[in-house]
Motif scaffolding. Structure first.
Motif, PDB file in Angstrom:
ATOM      1  N   CYS A  53       0.797  -1.231   0.000  1.00  0.00           N
ATOM      2  CA  CYS A  53       0.000   0.000   0.000  1.00  0.00           C
ATOM      3  C   CYS A  53       0.832   1.285   0.000  1.00  0.00           C
ATOM      4  N   SER A  54       2.162   1.181   0.210  1.00  0.00           N
ATOM      5  CA  SER A  54       3.009   2.378   0.147  1.00  0.00           C
ATOM      6  C   SER A  54       4.473   1.958   0.076  1.00  0.00           C
ATOM      7  N   GLY A  55       5.328   2.943  -0.174  1.00  0.00           N
ATOM      8  CA  GLY A  55       6.766   2.662  -0.184  1.00  0.00           C
ATOM      9  C   GLY A  55       7.256   2.240   1.192  1.00  0.00           C
ATOM     10  N   ASN A  56       6.772   2.935   2.219  1.00  0.00           N
ATOM     11  CA  ASN A  56       7.185   2.571   3.579  1.00  0.00           C
ATOM     12  C   ASN A  56       6.684   1.171   3.954  1.00  0.00           C
ATOM     13  N   ALA A  57       5.519   0.799   3.429  1.00  0.00           N
ATOM     14  CA  ALA A  57       5.007  -0.555   3.688  1.00  0.00           C
ATOM     15  C   ALA A  57       5.960  -1.586   3.077  1.00  0.00           C
ATOM     16  N   GLY A  77      19.802   9.388   2.094  1.00  0.00           N
ATOM     17  CA  GLY A  77      19.004   8.153   2.028  1.00  0.00           C
ATOM     18  C   GLY A  77      17.533   8.494   2.203  1.00  0.00           C
ATOM     19  N   TRP A  78      16.790   7.579   2.794  1.00  0.00           N
ATOM     20  CA  TRP A  78      15.372   7.840   3.078  1.00  0.00           C
ATOM     21  C   TRP A  78      15.173   7.674   4.577  1.00  0.00           C
ATOM     22  N   SER A  79      14.629   8.704   5.247  1.00  0.00           N
ATOM     23  CA  SER A  79      14.511   8.688   6.708  1.00  0.00           C
ATOM     24  C   SER A  79      13.660   7.511   7.200  1.00  0.00           C
ATOM     25  N   ILE A 121      19.862   1.521   0.439  1.00  0.00           N
ATOM     26  CA  ILE A 121      20.219   2.772  -0.245  1.00  0.00           C
ATOM     27  C   ILE A 121      19.044   3.228  -1.117  1.00  0.00           C
ATOM     28  N   THR A 122      19.083   4.501  -1.520  1.00  0.00           N
ATOM     29  CA  THR A 122      18.164   4.953  -2.567  1.00  0.00           C
ATOM     30  C   THR A 122      18.982   5.003  -3.854  1.00  0.00           C
ATOM     31  N   SER A 123      18.339   4.783  -5.001  1.00  0.00           N
ATOM     32  CA  SER A 123      19.070   4.762  -6.282  1.00  0.00           C
ATOM     33  C   SER A 123      19.845   6.062  -6.488  1.00  0.00           C
ATOM     34  N   GLY A 126      19.817  11.426  -2.233  1.00  0.00           N
ATOM     35  CA  GLY A 126      19.012  12.658  -2.095  1.00  0.00           C
ATOM     36  C   GLY A 126      18.255  13.022  -3.350  1.00  0.00           C
ATOM     37  N   TYR A 127      18.002  12.081  -4.204  1.00  0.00           N
ATOM     38  CA  TYR A 127      17.380  12.283  -5.528  1.00  0.00           C
ATOM     39  C   TYR A 127      18.295  13.082  -6.458  1.00  0.00           C
ATOM     40  N   MET A 128      19.500  13.477  -5.961  1.00  0.00           N
ATOM     41  CA  MET A 128      20.290  14.412  -6.773  1.00  0.00           C
ATOM     42  C   MET A 128      21.445  13.785  -7.536  1.00  0.00           C
ATOM     43  N   GLU A 149      17.667  -1.803  -2.607  1.00  0.00           N
ATOM     44  CA  GLU A 149      17.672  -0.518  -3.331  1.00  0.00           C
ATOM     45  C   GLU A 149      16.262   0.057  -3.329  1.00  0.00           C
ATOM     46  N   ASP A 150      16.126   1.251  -2.776  1.00  0.00           N
ATOM     47  CA  ASP A 150      14.857   1.962  -2.844  1.00  0.00           C
ATOM     48  C   ASP A 150      14.850   2.708  -4.173  1.00  0.00           C
ATOM     49  N   ALA A 151      14.053   2.195  -5.095  1.00  0.00           N
ATOM     50  CA  ALA A 151      14.075   2.705  -6.467  1.00  0.00           C
ATOM     51  C   ALA A 151      12.878   3.615  -6.759  1.00  0.00           C
ATOM     52  N   SER A 152      12.355   4.253  -5.700  1.00  0.00           N
ATOM     53  CA  SER A 152      11.191   5.136  -5.904  1.00  0.00           C
ATOM     54  C   SER A 152      11.451   6.167  -6.996  1.00  0.00           C
ATOM     55  N   GLY A 153      12.711   6.596  -7.111  1.00  0.00           N
ATOM     56  CA  GLY A 153      13.047   7.641  -8.087  1.00  0.00           C
ATOM     57  C   GLY A 153      13.577   7.098  -9.401  1.00  0.00           C
ATOM     58  N   ALA A 173       9.984   0.157  -3.765  1.00  0.00           N
ATOM     59  CA  ALA A 173       9.674   1.458  -4.363  1.00  0.00           C
ATOM     60  C   ALA A 173       8.334   1.955  -3.876  1.00  0.00           C
ATOM     61  N   SER A 174       8.253   3.277  -3.819  1.00  0.00           N
ATOM     62  CA  SER A 174       6.968   3.925  -3.576  1.00  0.00           C
ATOM     63  C   SER A 174       6.381   4.286  -4.933  1.00  0.00           C
ATOM     64  N   THR A 175       5.078   4.083  -5.083  1.00  0.00           N
ATOM     65  CA  THR A 175       4.410   4.565  -6.292  1.00  0.00           C
ATOM     66  C   THR A 175       3.445   5.696  -5.899  1.00  0.00           C
ATOM     67  N   PRO A 178       5.004  12.469  -5.617  1.00  0.00           N
ATOM     68  CA  PRO A 178       5.172  12.339  -7.056  1.00  0.00           C
ATOM     69  C   PRO A 178       6.398  11.470  -7.347  1.00  0.00           C
ATOM     70  N   LYS A 179       6.170  10.244  -7.712  1.00  0.00           N
ATOM     71  CA  LYS A 179       7.294   9.312  -7.941  1.00  0.00           C
ATOM     72  C   LYS A 179       7.371   8.957  -9.429  1.00  0.00           C
ATOM     73  N   MET A 180       8.339   8.109  -9.778  1.00  0.00           N
ATOM     74  CA  MET A 180       8.507   7.767 -11.195  1.00  0.00           C
ATOM     75  C   MET A 180       7.340   6.930 -11.704  1.00  0.00           C
ATOM     76  N   ASN A 185      -0.511   6.592  -4.645  1.00  0.00           N
ATOM     77  CA  ASN A 185      -0.429   5.687  -3.485  1.00  0.00           C
ATOM     78  C   ASN A 185       0.205   4.376  -3.943  1.00  0.00           C
ATOM     79  N   GLY A 186       0.556   3.542  -2.963  1.00  0.00           N
ATOM     80  CA  GLY A 186       1.067   2.212  -3.307  1.00  0.00           C
ATOM     81  C   GLY A 186       2.577   2.109  -3.316  1.00  0.00           C
ATOM     82  N   GLY A 187       3.027   0.897  -3.483  1.00  0.00           N
ATOM     83  CA  GLY A 187       4.468   0.621  -3.529  1.00  0.00           C
ATOM     84  C   GLY A 187       4.667  -0.839  -3.909  1.00  0.00           C
TER      85      GLY A 187
HETATM   86  C1  LIG Z   1      12.946   7.475  -1.450  1.00  0.00           C
HETATM   87  C2  LIG Z   1      11.625   7.257  -0.779  1.00  0.00           C
HETATM   88  N1  LIG Z   1      11.347   6.034  -0.295  1.00  0.00           N
HETATM   89  C3  LIG Z   1      10.176   5.782   0.320  1.00  0.00           C
HETATM   90  C4  LIG Z   1       9.239   6.761   0.487  1.00  0.00           C
HETATM   91  C5  LIG Z   1       7.959   6.456   1.218  1.00  0.00           C
HETATM   92  O1  LIG Z   1       6.947   6.268   0.310  1.00  0.00           O
HETATM   93  P1  LIG Z   1       5.412   6.264   0.753  1.00  0.00           P
HETATM   94  O2  LIG Z   1       5.037   7.703   0.980  1.00  0.00           O
HETATM   95  O3  LIG Z   1       4.724   5.661  -0.427  1.00  0.00           O
HETATM   96  O4  LIG Z   1       5.326   5.444   1.982  1.00  0.00           O
HETATM   97  C6  LIG Z   1       9.481   8.043  -0.016  1.00  0.00           C
HETATM   98  C7  LIG Z   1       8.474   9.104   0.138  1.00  0.00           C
HETATM   99  O5  LIG Z   1       8.623  10.241  -0.218  1.00  0.00           O
HETATM  100  C8  LIG Z   1      10.711   8.309  -0.655  1.00  0.00           C
HETATM  101  O6  LIG Z   1      11.018   9.529  -1.126  1.00  0.00           O
END
Ligand SMILES: Cc1ncc(COP(=O)(O)O)c(C=O)c1O
Length: 323
Positions: A53-57, A77-79, A121-123, A126-128, A149-153, A173-175, A178-180, A185-187
């Motif tokens: 249901c989310s990236g954090n999930a 990274g991602w907090s 890690i995130t891909s 800091g998205y940068m 790998e957190d590939a939300s971006g 990944a988070s979907t 605003p993600k890729m 919502n979702g992940g």
């Molecule tokens: C890199 C990254 N991972 C995970 C999340 C968490 O995603 P969600 O809001 O779908 O739980 C975020 C949210 O901004 C994010 O930026």
């Protein structure tokens, strides 16, 4: 200049509406789920996938099956990695980076000091700036560390560098917005190691994505490669045009501009660069971006149709006149 906050595509919204009319129809719900899982497997190259249901999930489901310690970058990274690790009582180790980028040459040494069970890690730091994911993966492989790998971006990277099953044991990944893969919502989770999903049946059921999310994901994931490439290209352009930026030579989906007083600069930029439906300026220091004073232009938040050269030039000019 007219800028628009990224929205799920019309097609994705349409299939989500249609799927919502079928809520409660179990066979159809199952079809949506299977189609979404197949589309994730196709994009990541992993053998197994789950929609949640989310990236954090997704992070939570993965961590529920880990013993720790978990290693995370000291910035960029991602907090949520740390917040969720704390919920599960997992020990957290922070690895030093160069402005968010992990150096594979020194990673080996850090693994030898205290060996983590996994590295999150995130891909993009800091998205940068993109992480050297392949080299990090090889170092993890050599040391028996699970790379998540957190590939939300970066989902759908057609260059095969990020969000690629060959160079990550697990992809999350988070979907969300605003993600890729932009569904609001979702992940998801994907992996080729069936053990990752062992003993997680109940938590995955608890955190599962709805059929509406699954229907949208199957459609929206098709747009991810173009979304990513156009966003990277726009950031490349801005990094050349703006006087000073962090990570000028690395590809990313936002642009960080170091400034001494980020709050007033951000306030001015928010007034000057208006975005219909949302915002695109964030302020650092912030773990999710960089631990130094800066403002970030979150280009990833924008609809790719507004990433034309005249808009980007105007953004660069506004930033140059403000900093
Ligand atoms: C890199 C990254 N991972 C995970 C999340 C968490 O995603 P969600 O809001 O779908 O739980 C975020 C949210 O901004 C994010 O930026």
């Amino acid at each position: 200049m007219e800028l628009f906050f990224k929205m799920p595509s019309k097609k994705a919204r349409k299939v989500m509406c249609d799927a919502s009319l079928e809520l409660g129809n179990r066979p159809r719900g199952n079809e949506y789920k299977i189609n979404a899982e197949n589309s994730i497997k196709e994009v990541t190259g992993h053998k197994y996938a789950r929609v949640v249901c989310s990236g954090n999930a997704a992070i939570m489901a993965v961590m529920s099956n880990l013993k720790g310690p978990i290693m995370v970058p000291d910035q960029g990274g991602w907090s949520g990695f740390m917040k969720i690790a704390k919920l599960f009582g997992l020990e957290i180790i922070s690895v030093p980076t160069k402005m968010g980028i992990i150096h594979p040459e020194t990673l080996d040494e850090h693994f030898k000091q205290i060996k983590p069970q996994s590295l999150f890690i995130t891909s993009f730091a800091g998205y940068m700036a993109e992480q050297p994911v392949k080299e990090i993966y090889e170092c993890c492989e050599d040391n028996g560390v699970i790379l998540v790998e957190d590939a939300s971006g970066s989902v759908g990277d057609p260059r095969g560098k990020l969000s690629c099953g060959d160079t990550a044991h697990i992809i999350v990944a988070s979907t969300g917005s605003p993600k890729m893969v932009n569904l609001a919502n979702g992940g998801f989770i994907s992996t080729t190691n069936p053990k990752i999903f062992e003993d997680t049946h109940y938590i995955l059921k608890t955190l599962q994505g709805s059929p509406v999310t699954c229907a949208g994901l199957t459609e929206e994931i098709k747009n991810a490669p173009e979304n990513l490439l156009k966003t990277i290209k726009a950031c490349e352009f801005l990094k050349k045009e703006i006087k000073t930026v962090l990570h000028p030579d690395k590809s990313g989906i936002n642009v960080a501009v170091p400034v001494n007083e980020p709050k007033p600069v951000a306030k001015t930029l928010r007034k000057e660069i208006k975005v219909n439906g949302g915002g695109m300026i964030t302020v650092c220091p912030r773990y999710d971006r960089i631990n130094k004073p800066a403002v970030c232009l979150e280009i990833k938040n924008l609809d790719i149709r507004c990433l034309e050269e005249n808009n980007l030039s105007e953004i660069a000019e506004t930033v140059n006149n403000t900093i």
